[in-house]
Write an enzyme that holds these catalytic residues in place. Structure first.
Site, mmCIF file in Angstrom:
data_model
loop_
_atom_site.group_PDB
_atom_site.id
_atom_site.type_symbol
_atom_site.label_atom_id
_atom_site.label_comp_id
_atom_site.label_asym_id
_atom_site.label_seq_id
_atom_site.Cartn_x
_atom_site.Cartn_y
_atom_site.Cartn_z
ATOM 1 N N LYS A 211 0.774 -1.179 -0.044
ATOM 2 C CA LYS A 211 -0.106 -0.141 0.106
ATOM 3 C C LYS A 211 0.686 1.190 -0.170
ATOM 4 O O LYS A 211 0.622 2.209 -0.702
ATOM 5 C CB LYS A 211 -0.971 0.113 1.107
ATOM 6 C CG LYS A 211 -1.645 1.101 1.305
ATOM 7 C CD LYS A 211 -2.677 1.016 2.325
ATOM 8 C CE LYS A 211 -3.425 2.358 2.875
ATOM 9 N NZ LYS A 211 -4.410 2.150 3.837
ATOM 10 N N GLU A 217 10.586 -4.858 4.588
ATOM 11 C CA GLU A 217 10.639 -6.219 4.113
ATOM 12 C C GLU A 217 10.314 -6.441 2.507
ATOM 13 O O GLU A 217 11.094 -7.121 1.839
ATOM 14 C CB GLU A 217 9.581 -6.949 4.923
ATOM 15 C CG GLU A 217 10.016 -7.025 6.189
ATOM 16 C CD GLU A 217 9.232 -6.184 7.424
ATOM 17 O OE1 GLU A 217 8.975 -5.030 6.662
ATOM 18 O OE2 GLU A 217 8.789 -6.453 8.243
ATOM 19 N N GLY A 271 -4.904 -1.897 4.928
ATOM 20 C CA GLY A 271 -4.085 -3.079 4.425
ATOM 21 C C GLY A 271 -4.900 -4.369 4.821
ATOM 22 O O GLY A 271 -4.965 -5.082 3.840
ATOM 23 N N ARG A 272 -5.346 -4.353 5.855
ATOM 24 C CA ARG A 272 -5.928 -5.615 6.336
ATOM 25 C C ARG A 272 -7.167 -5.817 5.669
ATOM 26 O O ARG A 272 -7.813 -7.042 5.988
ATOM 27 C CB ARG A 272 -6.112 -5.973 7.903
ATOM 28 C CG ARG A 272 -6.542 -4.741 8.605
ATOM 29 C CD ARG A 272 -6.187 -4.878 10.114
ATOM 30 N NE ARG A 272 -6.792 -3.583 10.764
ATOM 31 C CZ ARG A 272 -6.124 -2.415 10.877
ATOM 32 N NH1 ARG A 272 -4.991 -2.253 10.225
ATOM 33 N NH2 ARG A 272 -6.384 -1.508 11.736
ATOM 34 N N GLU A 357 -4.991 -6.279 14.468
ATOM 35 C CA GLU A 357 -4.788 -5.220 14.192
ATOM 36 C C GLU A 357 -5.511 -4.277 14.223
ATOM 37 O O GLU A 357 -5.462 -3.184 14.596
ATOM 38 C CB GLU A 357 -3.781 -5.239 12.869
ATOM 39 C CG GLU A 357 -2.988 -3.976 12.597
ATOM 40 C CD GLU A 357 -2.131 -4.310 11.397
ATOM 41 O OE1 GLU A 357 -0.901 -4.617 11.381
ATOM 42 O OE2 GLU A 357 -2.771 -4.259 10.166
ATOM 43 N N HIS A 388 -6.056 -33.307 16.955
ATOM 44 C CA HIS A 388 -5.021 -33.966 17.540
ATOM 45 C C HIS A 388 -4.010 -33.348 18.195
ATOM 46 O O HIS A 388 -2.578 -33.814 18.122
ATOM 47 C CB HIS A 388 -4.803 -35.048 16.291
ATOM 48 C CG HIS A 388 -5.679 -35.692 15.749
ATOM 49 N ND1 HIS A 388 -6.067 -37.021 16.468
ATOM 50 C CD2 HIS A 388 -6.705 -35.534 14.871
ATOM 51 C CE1 HIS A 388 -7.089 -37.719 15.714
ATOM 52 N NE2 HIS A 388 -7.467 -36.771 14.912
ATOM 53 N N LYS A 508 8.952 -0.763 14.069
ATOM 54 C CA LYS A 508 9.697 -0.472 12.581
ATOM 55 C C LYS A 508 10.863 0.593 12.783
ATOM 56 O O LYS A 508 11.831 0.146 12.355
ATOM 57 C CB LYS A 508 8.544 -0.028 11.782
ATOM 58 C CG LYS A 508 7.825 -1.010 11.232
ATOM 59 C CD LYS A 508 6.637 -0.485 10.098
ATOM 60 C CE LYS A 508 5.377 -1.372 9.815
ATOM 61 N NZ LYS A 508 4.507 -0.590 9.136
HETATM 62 O O1 F6P Z 1 3.011 -3.119 9.871
HETATM 63 C C1 F6P Z 1 1.749 -3.145 9.553
HETATM 64 C C2 F6P Z 1 1.220 -2.824 8.189
HETATM 65 O O2 F6P Z 1 1.345 -1.443 8.324
HETATM 66 C C3 F6P Z 1 -0.162 -3.420 7.793
HETATM 67 O O3 F6P Z 1 -1.193 -2.640 8.326
HETATM 68 C C4 F6P Z 1 0.113 -3.294 6.599
HETATM 69 O O4 F6P Z 1 -0.754 -4.420 5.876
HETATM 70 C C5 F6P Z 1 1.471 -3.917 6.437
HETATM 71 O O5 F6P Z 1 2.372 -3.316 7.155
HETATM 72 C C6 F6P Z 1 2.086 -3.791 5.015
HETATM 73 O O6 F6P Z 1 1.922 -2.493 4.634
HETATM 74 P P1 F6P Z 1 2.213 -2.056 3.083
HETATM 75 O O7 F6P Z 1 1.020 -2.602 2.447
HETATM 76 O O8 F6P Z 1 2.260 -0.479 3.094
HETATM 77 O O9 F6P Z 1 3.455 -2.815 2.715
#
Ligand code: F6P
Length: 545
Positions: A211, A217, A271-272, A357, A388, A508
């Site tokens: 987003k 990452e 995002g979620r 979240e 199980h 972060k």
């Molecule tokens: O670290 C949390 C977050 O901001 C989430 O809410 C989001 O889904 C994820 O990181 C990834 O963010 P992006 O889509 O901006 O890379």
């Protein structure tokens, strides 16, 4: 209603009423509730959008439900719901609309938000995604060397990974089985390495999904993927092997992906809550645009139900209120999601982000600290496997866990009577959790006295049972929307902002500041003694590799 104003739910008359009712319900057993109400099963079952949700095994009475509905009134839940659907800025701390429901509106009447018709924008992007997905699927979009794309790797994390990864598995039955789909999220280098190790870059397309397009990452994994493609095919190959999904065109371009190959979405999609936006591009390539639309229709059917159904028969409203009841009045801290469907193996992980979240907050909209419990811990695994593993604790442990059972009546790939076995297990578990087995019943089976206490099943462990005909795109959409709206209801009662996530930011920022410390053994450290020591120990071990 003022959307910025938060109501302290504990000061409402309904909350007081629920507190008065709770001691009785904490004592009463589900056996008793069923004995007192013949026909309790059907009486507590609601249906919508192809889903059937049986709440009869929740520890609620009609009196409790009436008080919960009053609580929703007192907390203006339905007015807030309407504000969300209209595009008001109910994400108060980020001053944004919350409009994932607009992602699944069919083409048609406009919805103007901040002066823009979002329905037209959404459908434009869907058209572009559809065109692209078709070209990849039918081989018109080739790699730089003219080879057909056979592998799609989505690089993203959090909402830009969990939704697409979950949906790909959930809808695998409908996917193009000649193609490979993988999902890379972790900055652990094994993730990207394993994803590409047996693939040919000439046949591989990367979707960089972020987003913000600022997530460490994702950008690092994308850089590694880019290197792999460039090493094999040259710099010019990037445009045929990388597309981006983002709200941030500038950063996409700065990364080196042509914005002609970018699919956008908007800041009003959290995002979620984004798996049905362009973030779902991998899903669309896997199952095709028509199936993707069926999934959107499933979401939309549940949206319509949530928006228009009477409170007494509104499934997300009831599910959210029951969650509040369990959390705040019965003292239940955790909710297990138990899909009896192997294809829903990533659904609990997806829900962890959606629920925790969203509702893992401890201040209200006005910044006041809450003095009641908010979001429960969500987790789970598919049945029957979980039976199980951790079900022992569900049945006889000291922690009461609320459970959601999810079952489909039809097998996607029928083998013998395995679907019936699966169903029998789901039904059995829900019944045993609810009703248990008393000492008298155990004794009556001739069990030696010393073993009786060990074989007693306390029961009275609440669950909701969700049943649908078949795991198809429509059902998946409806199921996700059900949870989205249940989360909304809970957050609205608690008066919190379910759409921000400030709690993840500090970690972060600190990771970014620790990285240079880790990489330079000569830098003096002025952190806490534990972190300093771990940095030095890491450096010593790292140096030996
Ligand atoms: O670290 C949390 C977050 O901001 C989430 O809410 C989001 O889904 C994820 O990181 C990834 O963010 P992006 O889509 O901006 O890379």
């Amino acid at each position: 209603m003022n959307i910025r104003e938060s109501i302290d739910p504990t000061r409402t008359a309904a909350w007081q009423r629920l507190e008065a009712l709770a001691p009785d319900l904490r004592e009463r057993h589900l056996r008793e509730l069923f004995a007192d109400e013949p026909g309790r099963g059907p009486a507590w079952t609601l249906e919508a959008a192809g889903l059937r949700a049986d709440f009869s095994k929740q520890r609620v009475t009609h009196e409790v439900m009436a008080a919960l509905l009053s609580l929703a009134d007192d907390c203006e839940v339905l007015a807030r719901r309407d504000a969300m659907f209209e595009g008001q800025h109910i994400n108060v701390t980020e001053d944004r609309s919350v409009l994932h429901t607009a992602l699944r509106l069919p083409p048609g009447p406009a919805l103007d938000v901040d002066g823009v018709n979002v329905v037209a924008e959404v459908n434009d992007v869907l058209e572009r995604m559809g065109g692209f997905a078709r070209r990849v699927r039918n081989g018109d979009w080739t790699g730089a060397s003219g080879r057909r794309i056979r592998n799609v790797i989505n690089i993203g994390i959090g909402g830009s990974d969990l939704g697409p990864a979950m949906a790909y598995i959930a809808l695998k039955f409908y996917s193009d089985r000649a193609m490979t789909f993988r999902f890379v999220s972790n900055v652990d280098p094994t993730d990207i390495s394993e994803a590409i190790r047996d693939l040919d870059p000439a046949e591989t397309l990367f979707i960089v999904a972020s987003k913000t397009f600022g997530t460490q990452e994702t950008l690092t994994n994308a850089k590694a993927a880019r290197q792999w493609v460039v090493d094999a095919l040259g710099e010019d190959a990037v445009e045929k092997h990388f597309v981006a999904v983002s709200t941030n065109a500038e950063r996409v371009s700065a990364f080196g992906i042509d914005t002609a190959n970018m699919f956008g979405f908007w800041d009003w999609v959290g995002g979620r809550y984004s798996m049905d936006s362009a973030i779902g591009l991998s899903t669309m390539i896997a199952v095709g645009p028509d199936r993707f639309r069926e999934m959107l229709n499933g979401f939309h059917a549940m949206d319509e139900h949530f928006r228009h159904a009477d409170p007494s028969s509104n499934i997300p409203l009831r599910m959210g209120l029951v969650a509040v009841w369990n959390r705040d009045f019965l003292g239940i801290h955790t909710n297990a999601v138990l899909p009896y469907a192997q294809f829903l193996s990533r659904f609990p992980a997806y829900l962890q982000q959606l629920t925790m979240e969203s509702n893992g907050k401890s201040v209200r909209l006005d910044g006041a600290r809450v003095d009641y419990d908010t979001g429960a811990i969500y987790w789970g695994e598919p049945g029957t496997n979980g039976q199980h593993s951790f079900y022992q604790l569900l049945h006889q442990g000291t922690e009461i866990v609320a459970c959601d059972f999810i079952l489909f009546a039809q097998a996607l790939e029928p083998v013998f009577d395995m679907q019936d076995m699966l169903a029998a297990n789901a039904l059995a578990q829900a019944a045993v959790l609810a009703f248990g087995r008393t000492a008298e019943e155990v004794r009556a089976e001739g069990v030696p006295e010393a073993l009786v206490p060990h074989k007693v099943m306390p029961g009275n462990r609440p669950s909701t049972f969700i049943l649908a005909a078949r795991l198809d795109p429509h059902a998946l959409g409806a199921l996700i929307a059900l949870y989205e709206h249940s989360v909304f209801v809970q957050g609205a009662v608690w008066g919190i902002d379910s759409f921000d996530q400030w709690g993840v930011e500090l970690g972060k920022a600190m990771a970014n500041s620790i990285l240079p410390d880790l990489q330079d053994a000569d830098r003096p450290l002025d952190r806490d003694s534990s972190t300093n020591d771990l940095i030095r120990a890491y450096q010593a071990m790292h140096a030996t590799t």
